[in-house]
Design an enzyme around this catalytic site. Structure first.
Site, mmCIF file in Angstrom:
data_model
loop_
_atom_site.group_PDB
_atom_site.id
_atom_site.type_symbol
_atom_site.label_atom_id
_atom_site.label_comp_id
_atom_site.label_asym_id
_atom_site.label_seq_id
_atom_site.Cartn_x
_atom_site.Cartn_y
_atom_site.Cartn_z
ATOM 1 C CB CYS A 138 2.915 4.517 10.184
ATOM 2 S SG CYS A 138 2.073 3.337 9.180
ATOM 3 C CG ASN A 159 -5.085 3.809 8.871
ATOM 4 O OD1 ASN A 159 -5.470 4.791 8.241
ATOM 5 N ND2 ASN A 159 -3.956 3.804 9.539
ATOM 6 N N GLY A 176 0.801 -1.218 0.000
ATOM 7 C CA GLY A 176 0.000 0.000 0.000
ATOM 8 C C GLY A 176 0.833 1.266 0.000
HETATM 9 C C1 LIG Z 1 -1.611 -0.551 5.919
HETATM 10 C C2 LIG Z 1 -2.075 0.623 5.164
HETATM 11 C C3 LIG Z 1 -1.278 1.188 4.166
HETATM 12 C C4 LIG Z 1 0.120 0.711 3.883
HETATM 13 O O1 LIG Z 1 0.161 -0.543 3.303
HETATM 14 P P1 LIG Z 1 1.534 -1.392 3.358
HETATM 15 O O2 LIG Z 1 1.242 -2.552 2.482
HETATM 16 O O3 LIG Z 1 1.729 -1.754 4.792
HETATM 17 O O4 LIG Z 1 2.606 -0.532 2.825
HETATM 18 C C5 LIG Z 1 -1.772 2.265 3.479
HETATM 19 N N1 LIG Z 1 -2.988 2.773 3.750
HETATM 20 C C6 LIG Z 1 -3.783 2.262 4.701
HETATM 21 C C7 LIG Z 1 -5.120 2.857 4.947
HETATM 22 C C8 LIG Z 1 -3.356 1.177 5.450
HETATM 23 O O5 LIG Z 1 -4.137 0.681 6.398
#
Ligand SMILES: *Cc1c(COP(=O)(O)O)cnc(C)c1O
Length: 391
Positions: free
Chosen positions: A327, A153, A73
């Site tokens: 994060c 999230n 993501g």
């Molecule tokens: C986890 C997450 C990401 C990042 O994804 P990764 O695969 O961990 O890099 C980005 N946006 C949201 C809303 C997330 O929950």
């Protein structure tokens, strides 16, 4: 062995057996390079094609080639923001995002600002919803891209994506959404919702880590991300990680296939948990939208309790929760999401996120509520906030 309870599915999940079974042959039996032309390569390419097809079908994309695999993501979000902004810079250098986006959007925007772009960070209301009037107000002739996450999230609030996409298109603006927390939780149909670009990641939906994709509607331009070869139609070079892609494709298919059943299950788990918490613990507030939210995320404020202390007490008893997103939770900085929602510092500093997944049982919840009740009472009894505060 002491009990362990995982309440942090929104930061990552385990890999389901169904997904694992899809991946296993790709580590040894199917080891060809998907970009080679011989039979070994064609076999690997077949696996990659099947994964692309599965995702195309799950989100109702027009063509499988609109799916570009990435390392997850974060990469897809970085690429969407910077790659689309750069590709349309001759039209304008203004983009709009919300204040509650994931850091992979916000930090990419900060880089664009350094490059001379203008970025508008839309505020949200106390439930975490973007104000559509404000959005209309911020659109200019130079605006090329609007990016608003489908599901937040930290608090689980669901945005009115379809309406936002319509607004963007009324003004000829491209619309991107980070759907990392949305897949498997709500129906995503890129055609019906008029989504031009969309981020998905594997490890939030019982798939492997380190793989995800950017959906990019045919005709939308984007700057290449990685140079070197023909992988991903030349836009993102590098030999494709076939096991990861196979698992990711399966995970997306399963998430969408099982969505209705899971949503119902997660709702009953969440409602039971919340009822127990309310029955046994005083001064607990729910952060986020009261209705328009996913069933898998519950952000709770335990007034007069320090979130980090609570997190540690729970961890000592084997219970894994999160203070905001992965994060930001290991830094002492406040949640930018709760701040944007206008929560007072004391509320934000007393809020933790419980996220629910397939393996949680009633016993897990009963155990967790027992520990929560004890821990909250303990922290409140020693808390300076208690004396100055409500009791
Ligand atoms: C986890 C997450 C990401 C990042 O994804 P990764 O695969 O961990 O890099 C980005 N946006 C949201 C809303 C997330 O929950």
């Amino acid at each position: 062995m002491s009990k362990k309870v995982y309440f942090d599915y929104a930061s990552t999940t385990y890999v389901s057996n169904e997904v694992l079974n899809e991946m296993m042959p790709c580590f040894n039996a199917i080891y060809g390079n998907a970009n080679t032309l011989h039979s070994f390569g064609r076999m690997a390419a077949g696996v990659v094609d099947r994964a692309r097809d599965r995702i195309k079908n799950a989100i109702n994309a027009e063509k499988a080639n609109e799916i570009y695999f990435t390392s997850g993501g974060t990469e897809a979000n970085n690429w969407a923001i910077r790659g689309i902004a750069h590709a349309y810079s001759s039209k304008g250098k203004h983009i709009i995002v919300s204040q509650i986006e994931h850091k992979s959007i916000l930090d990419a925007c900060a880089v664009l600002e350094e490059e001379g772009y203008e970025v508008t960070y839309l505020p949200v209301d106390k439930h975490g919803l973007v104000d559509l009037g404000q959005l209309l107000h911020e659109i200019k002739n130079e605006t090329t891209l609007i990016s608003i996450m489908a599901v937040n999230n930290e608090v689980g609030t669901i945005q009115n994506i379809k309406t936002i996409a319509k607004i963007a298109h009324d003004y000829g603006i491209i619309f991107h959404t980070d759907a990392s927390q949305a897949i498997g939780n709500l129906k995503i149909d890129v055609k019906d919702m008029e989504i031009d670009a969309m981020t998905i990641t594997g490890h939030k939906i019982y798939g492997p880590k380190g793989v995800g994709c950017l959906y990019l509607k045919e005709g939308i331009r984007i700057e290449n991300l990685i140079y070197g070869g023909s992988a991903e139609r030349g836009k993102r070079g590098g030999t494709v990680d076939v096991p990861a892609v196979a698992g990711f494709g399966k995970a997306v298919e399963v998430a969408v296939r099982d969505m209705a059943v899971n949503a119902q299950k997660m709702k009953s788990v969440r409602d039971y948990f919340l009822k127990c918490v309310h029955d046994r613990i005083e001064f607990v507030e729910v952060n986020g939208h009261p209705m328009q939210k996913v069933n898998t995320i519950l952000n709770l404020c335990f007034e007069m309790v320090d979130k980090e202390s609570l997190l540690m007490l729970l961890d000592l008893e084997g219970i894994a929760v999160s203070a905001g997103s992965a994060c930001t939770s290991n830094s002492l900085t406040q949640s930018h999401v709760l701040k944007a929602m206008g929560l007072e510092d004391e509320i934000a500093n007393s809020s933790i996120r419980f996220s629910f997944g397939k393996n949680l049982t009633k016993e897990d919840i009963d155990y967790t509520v027992d520990v929560l009740e004890k821990s909250v009472a303990k922290l409140r009894s020693i808390s300076a906030l208690t004396k100055a505060g409500r009791k």
